[in-house]
Scaffold this motif. Sequence first.
Motif, PDB file in Angstrom:
ATOM      1  N   LEU A   1     -12.227   2.467   4.632  1.00 21.90           N
ATOM      2  CA  LEU A   1     -11.121   3.302   4.171  1.00 21.90           C
ATOM      3  C   LEU A   1     -11.322   4.669   4.800  1.00 21.90           C
ATOM      4  O   LEU A   1     -12.288   5.367   4.487  1.00 21.90           O
ATOM      5  N   CYS A   2     -10.421   5.076   5.685  1.00 23.31           N
ATOM      6  CA  CYS A   2     -10.533   6.386   6.310  1.00 23.31           C
ATOM      7  C   CYS A   2     -10.152   7.472   5.309  1.00 23.31           C
ATOM      8  O   CYS A   2      -9.735   7.187   4.190  1.00 23.31           O
ATOM      9  N   GLY A   3     -10.285   8.720   5.710  1.00 23.51           N
ATOM     10  CA  GLY A   3     -10.102   9.826   4.789  1.00 23.51           C
ATOM     11  C   GLY A   3      -8.747   9.857   4.108  1.00 23.51           C
ATOM     12  O   GLY A   3      -7.708   9.625   4.733  1.00 23.51           O
ATOM     13  N   GLY A   4      -8.761  10.132   2.807  1.00 23.28           N
ATOM     14  CA  GLY A   4      -7.535  10.306   2.049  1.00 23.28           C
ATOM     15  C   GLY A   4      -6.774   9.050   1.714  1.00 23.28           C
ATOM     16  O   GLY A   4      -5.629   9.114   1.241  1.00 23.28           O
ATOM     17  N   VAL A   5      -7.373   7.895   1.888  1.00 19.46           N
ATOM     18  CA  VAL A   5      -6.705   6.624   1.555  1.00 19.46           C
ATOM     19  C   VAL A   5      -6.670   6.443   0.044  1.00 19.46           C
ATOM     20  O   VAL A   5      -7.616   6.802  -0.666  1.00 19.46           O
ATOM     21  N   SER A   6      -5.589   5.857  -0.457  1.00 20.42           N
ATOM     22  CA  SER A   6      -5.516   5.478  -1.868  1.00 20.42           C
ATOM     23  C   SER A   6      -5.231   3.987  -1.972  1.00 20.42           C
ATOM     24  O   SER A   6      -4.408   3.447  -1.231  1.00 20.42           O
ATOM     25  N   VAL A   7      -5.940   3.342  -2.892  1.00 23.93           N
ATOM     26  CA  VAL A   7      -5.781   1.905  -3.132  1.00 23.93           C
ATOM     27  C   VAL A   7      -5.486   1.727  -4.613  1.00 23.93           C
ATOM     28  O   VAL A   7      -6.306   2.087  -5.460  1.00 23.93           O
ATOM     29  N   ALA A   8      -4.312   1.187  -4.941  1.00 25.32           N
ATOM     30  CA  ALA A   8      -3.911   1.010  -6.338  1.00 25.32           C
ATOM     31  C   ALA A   8      -4.609  -0.200  -6.949  1.00 25.32           C
ATOM     32  O   ALA A   8      -5.204  -1.028  -6.254  1.00 25.32           O
TER      33      ALA A   8
ATOM     34  N   PRO B   1      -6.199   6.945   8.004  1.00 28.83           N
ATOM     35  CA  PRO B   1      -6.157   8.090   7.095  1.00 28.83           C
ATOM     36  C   PRO B   1      -4.819   8.276   6.386  1.00 28.83           C
ATOM     37  O   PRO B   1      -3.749   8.073   6.973  1.00 28.83           O
ATOM     38  N   LEU B   2      -4.920   8.624   5.094  1.00 30.02           N
ATOM     39  CA  LEU B   2      -3.793   9.001   4.230  1.00 30.02           C
ATOM     40  C   LEU B   2      -2.844   7.853   3.898  1.00 30.02           C
ATOM     41  O   LEU B   2      -1.812   8.065   3.273  1.00 30.02           O
ATOM     42  N   VAL B   3      -3.197   6.637   4.263  1.00 30.85           N
ATOM     43  CA  VAL B   3      -2.363   5.472   3.931  1.00 30.85           C
ATOM     44  C   VAL B   3      -2.559   5.101   2.460  1.00 30.85           C
ATOM     45  O   VAL B   3      -3.666   5.191   1.928  1.00 30.85           O
ATOM     46  N   SER B   4      -1.471   4.673   1.813  1.00 28.11           N
ATOM     47  CA  SER B   4      -1.513   4.226   0.416  1.00 28.11           C
ATOM     48  C   SER B   4      -1.292   2.721   0.346  1.00 28.11           C
ATOM     49  O   SER B   4      -0.358   2.194   0.966  1.00 28.11           O
ATOM     50  N   ILE B   5      -2.131   2.064  -0.427  1.00 27.36           N
ATOM     51  CA  ILE B   5      -2.016   0.622  -0.667  1.00 27.36           C
ATOM     52  C   ILE B   5      -1.569   0.435  -2.114  1.00 27.36           C
ATOM     53  O   ILE B   5      -2.204   0.929  -3.035  1.00 27.36           O
TER      54      ILE B   5
ATOM     55  N   MET C   1      -2.946  -7.341  -0.852  1.00 25.44           N
ATOM     56  CA  MET C   1      -4.055  -7.987  -0.169  1.00 25.44           C
ATOM     57  C   MET C   1      -3.985  -7.634   1.308  1.00 25.44           C
ATOM     58  O   MET C   1      -2.979  -7.906   1.973  1.00 25.44           O
ATOM     59  N   VAL C   2      -5.031  -7.013   1.811  1.00 24.90           N
ATOM     60  CA  VAL C   2      -5.154  -6.711   3.227  1.00 24.90           C
ATOM     61  C   VAL C   2      -6.117  -7.729   3.817  1.00 24.90           C
ATOM     62  O   VAL C   2      -7.280  -7.824   3.396  1.00 24.90           O
ATOM     63  N   GLY C   3      -5.643  -8.509   4.765  1.00 25.90           N
ATOM     64  CA  GLY C   3      -6.445  -9.585   5.318  1.00 25.90           C
ATOM     65  C   GLY C   3      -7.643  -9.106   6.110  1.00 25.90           C
ATOM     66  O   GLY C   3      -7.684  -7.963   6.598  1.00 25.90           O
TER      67      GLY C   3
ATOM     68  N   VAL D   1      -4.432  -1.268   9.040  1.00 28.60           N
ATOM     69  CA  VAL D   1      -3.217  -0.844   8.342  1.00 28.60           C
ATOM     70  C   VAL D   1      -2.921   0.605   8.716  1.00 28.60           C
ATOM     71  O   VAL D   1      -3.735   1.499   8.458  1.00 28.60           O
ATOM     72  N   THR D   2      -1.742   0.828   9.291  1.00 27.83           N
ATOM     73  CA  THR D   2      -1.376   2.148   9.805  1.00 27.83           C
ATOM     74  C   THR D   2      -0.305   2.838   8.986  1.00 27.83           C
ATOM     75  O   THR D   2      -0.001   4.006   9.244  1.00 27.83           O
ATOM     76  N   GLN D   3       0.304   2.127   8.018  1.00 31.69           N
ATOM     77  CA  GLN D   3       1.350   2.725   7.206  1.00 31.69           C
ATOM     78  C   GLN D   3       1.243   2.219   5.771  1.00 31.69           C
ATOM     79  O   GLN D   3       0.559   1.227   5.494  1.00 31.69           O
ATOM     80  N   ASN D   4       1.925   2.904   4.866  1.00 33.49           N
ATOM     81  CA  ASN D   4       1.826   2.573   3.443  1.00 33.49           C
ATOM     82  C   ASN D   4       2.257   1.133   3.173  1.00 33.49           C
ATOM     83  O   ASN D   4       3.166   0.597   3.836  1.00 33.49           O
ATOM     84  N   LEU D   5       1.627   0.539   2.181  1.00 30.85           N
ATOM     85  CA  LEU D   5       1.925  -0.836   1.790  1.00 30.85           C
ATOM     86  C   LEU D   5       2.372  -0.830   0.336  1.00 30.85           C
ATOM     87  O   LEU D   5       1.632  -0.381  -0.542  1.00 30.85           O
ATOM     88  N   VAL D   6       3.593  -1.300   0.078  1.00 29.53           N
ATOM     89  CA  VAL D   6       4.117  -1.285  -1.288  1.00 29.53           C
ATOM     90  C   VAL D   6       3.476  -2.406  -2.095  1.00 29.53           C
ATOM     91  O   VAL D   6       2.870  -3.331  -1.554  1.00 29.53           O
TER      92      VAL D   6
END
Length: 216
Positions: free
Chosen positions: A158-165, A178-182, A187-189, A194-199
């Motif tokens: 997880l690069c800097g500033g990532v959030s995982v719900a 960095p800064l991507v929200s999950i 589920m990330v395979g 992952v380069t952009q937010n995942l709903v």
Amino acid sequence: MNELYSKPLVIIGAGGHATVLAEVLQQQPVIAIVSPEKPEALVFEGIKHIQNDDDLVNMWPPEDVLLVNGIGQLPNKHVRRKVAEFYQDLGYQFATVVSPAALVSNSVVLGSGAQVLCGAIIHGETKIGAHSIINTGAIVEHHCQVAEHCHIAPSSTLCGGVSVAKNSHIGASATILPLVSIGEECMVGAGAVVTQNLVERHRVYGPISTIKTERL
């Protein structure tokens, strides 16, 4: 975590994840393991075997022990979370486990029952939610937010500033930029970038050039 826990420990489960935790906790006061079948791993030798939850409850009230959730966490499987909720409803608390071979910044906040395994690195100003697993060799960079009941699998980053719900799974060797929200229950395979937010309730898989997204 080198100092002894304030109470004896009881490990729930006897599979692969429980075996890893038992090895991490060999210098700690583990007094029992709960499993329907007799544990076979050598690390469990000499530890009292209890076959079911009722036996644990009858032997030790919540104020006398801390529990360690040895149930592994797989994508879209909720057995581990249900075990935690079952015992919490009875008043039991879960130990937070940090391997002596992990590197965790002093400014990191670890929730109750979180587990950080060998070779994991967690950098400053990061929060790890209750019952989440930061598995072997995973890297969680600065200012990340990992909610409860997540699994950051071996060698993932997880690069800097990532959030995982909550209730999400980041597969082995995956990278979240960095800064991507999950979102929740994602589920990330394994190996995905992952380069952009995942709903919420979506899955991504594949290398960056061919990554695919689908709803769970």
